[in-house]
Scaffold this active site. Structure first.
Site, PDB file in Angstrom:
ATOM      1  N   LYS A   1       0.857  -1.196   0.000  1.00 14.89           N
ATOM      2  CA  LYS A   1       0.000   0.000   0.000  1.00 14.89           C
ATOM      3  C   LYS A   1       0.889   1.240   0.000  1.00 14.89           C
ATOM      4  O   LYS A   1       1.779   1.376   0.855  1.00 14.89           O
ATOM      5  CB  LYS A   1      -0.886  -0.048   1.243  1.00 14.89           C
ATOM      6  CG  LYS A   1      -2.120   0.821   1.198  1.00 14.89           C
ATOM      7  CD  LYS A   1      -3.023   0.460   2.380  1.00 14.89           C
ATOM      8  CE  LYS A   1      -4.196   1.385   2.522  1.00 14.89           C
ATOM      9  NZ  LYS A   1      -4.896   1.180   3.796  1.00 14.89           N
TER      10      LYS A   1
HETATM   11  O1  G3P Z   1      -7.747   2.287   5.688  1.00 19.34           O
HETATM   12  C1  G3P Z   1      -8.053   3.593   5.395  1.00 19.34           C
HETATM   13  C2  G3P Z   1      -9.430   4.080   5.754  1.00 19.34           C
HETATM   14  O2  G3P Z   1     -10.390   3.094   5.662  1.00 19.34           O
HETATM   15  C3  G3P Z   1      -9.504   5.004   6.902  1.00 19.34           C
HETATM   16  O3  G3P Z   1     -10.797   5.221   7.386  1.00 19.34           O
HETATM   17  O4  G3P Z   1     -12.392   6.134   9.041  1.00 19.34           O
HETATM   18  O5  G3P Z   1      -9.918   6.585   9.297  1.00 19.34           O
HETATM   19  O6  G3P Z   1     -11.231   7.689   7.502  1.00 19.34           O
HETATM   20  P1  G3P Z   1     -11.099   6.484   8.348  1.00 19.34           P
END
Ligand code: G3P
Length: 215
Positions: free
Chosen positions: A83
Site C-alpha cells: 500500500k
Molecule cells: O484504511 C483507510 C481508511 O479506511 C480510513 O478510514 O475512518 O480513518 O477515515 P477512516
C-alpha cells in the site's frame, strides 16, 4: 462486491473470517499503531488466517524509502499487497512494483484523476476515502461513481476499493455504484448484520412456536 476488514486487530480479523464472507484485509500505519505490536509480526499473523489480499502500507514518503520498505513487506506472504500513498514518489513506486508483478494498493485517493494515474501505473487496487471527503462537506460517493465511469470507459483492470466507510449506508451506496471492494471496520460489519425488525421478528417466531409446541 468483495468485503475486506479495515483493521490490524487480530481478534476482529478472526471474528470476521469466521463469518465465511471475508475476502481480504486492509491495514494502515494508524491502525497498526493502535495495536502496539511490530508491523511485520502482525502481518504474518494476519496472513495465517486470511488468504485473500492483505494490504501492508509503507511509511516512507520518498521513492527509495518506499522501495526498501516494500521489499521485506512483500516477502512476509504471497498475498501481501503493498500500500502506497498517491504522491509523485508513490506513483513511481507503483509503476516499478507493478512492472515486477508486485500488487499495489494506492491509498489516500480524493479525486478521480489520482485514480486514473494509478491505473495507468498498473495499480491492483485504488483506495478512495469516502468518509473523509464527507467530513469536509464533499461527496465521497460521487468519487466512487466517477472512478467507476473512468475505469469502465478505458477498461482499466484496477479494482476500486472503497475505504473510509463509516456506516452501512456507505456500503450500500458502494455496492450500487459498482465498487469492486468495500473495506470496513468490524463495527460496520456488525451493523450490517443487525436490523431491529429482524430481531423483533425472530423473537416473535420463537415465542409463537413455544406457545404452540412448548419448550
Ligand atoms: O484504511 C483507510 C481508511 O479506511 C480510513 O478510514 O475512518 O480513518 O477515515 P477512516
Amino acid at each position: 462486491m468483495d468485503l475486506y476488514i479495515d483493521t490490524a486487530n487480530l481478534d476482529e480479523i478472526k471474528q470476521a473470517a469466521a463469518l465465511g464472507v471475508l475476502d481480504g484485509v486492509t491495514t494502515n500505519p494508524s491502525l497498526i499503531a493502535k495495536e502496539k505490536v511490530p508491523y511485520a509480526k502482525r502481518l504474518a499473523e494476519i496472513c495465517e488466517f486470511v488468504k485473500g489480499p492483505v494490504s501492508a502500507e509503507v511509511v516512507a514518503t520518498d521513492y527509495d524509502g518506499m522501495m526498501s520498505e516494500a521489499e521485506p513487506l512483500r516477502k512476509i506472504a504471497e498475498n501481501i499487497v503493498i500500500k502506497l500513498p498517491i504522491t509523485v514518489d508513490g506513483l513511481r513506486a507503483c509503476k516499478t512494483l507493478s512492472d515486477k508483478g508486485v500488487k499495489t494498493n494506492m491509498t489516500l485517493c480524493f479525486q478521480p484523476l489520482q485514480a486514473l494515474m494509478v491505473a495507468k501505473a498498473g495499480a491492483f487496487l485504488v483506495s478512495p476515502f469516502i468518509g473523509r471527503l464527507d467530513d469536509v462537506s464533499e461527496d465521497g460517493m460521487d468519487l466512487i461513481h466517477k472512478i467507476r465511469q473512468i475505469y469502465d470507459n478505458y477498461g482499466f483492470p484496477t479494482k476500486i476499493l472503497a475505504a473510509s466507510i463509516r456506516h452501512p449506508k456507505h456500503m450500500v451506496d458502494c455496492a450500487l455504484a459498482g465498487a469492486d471492494v468495500s473495506t470496513v471496520p468490524m463495527s460496520v460489519i456488525k451493523q450490517v448484520l443487525s436490523h431491529p425488525l429482524t430481531d423483533s421478528g425472530l423473537k416473535k417466531f420463537v415465542e409463537d412456536y413455544k406457545k404452540a409446541f412448548g419448550g
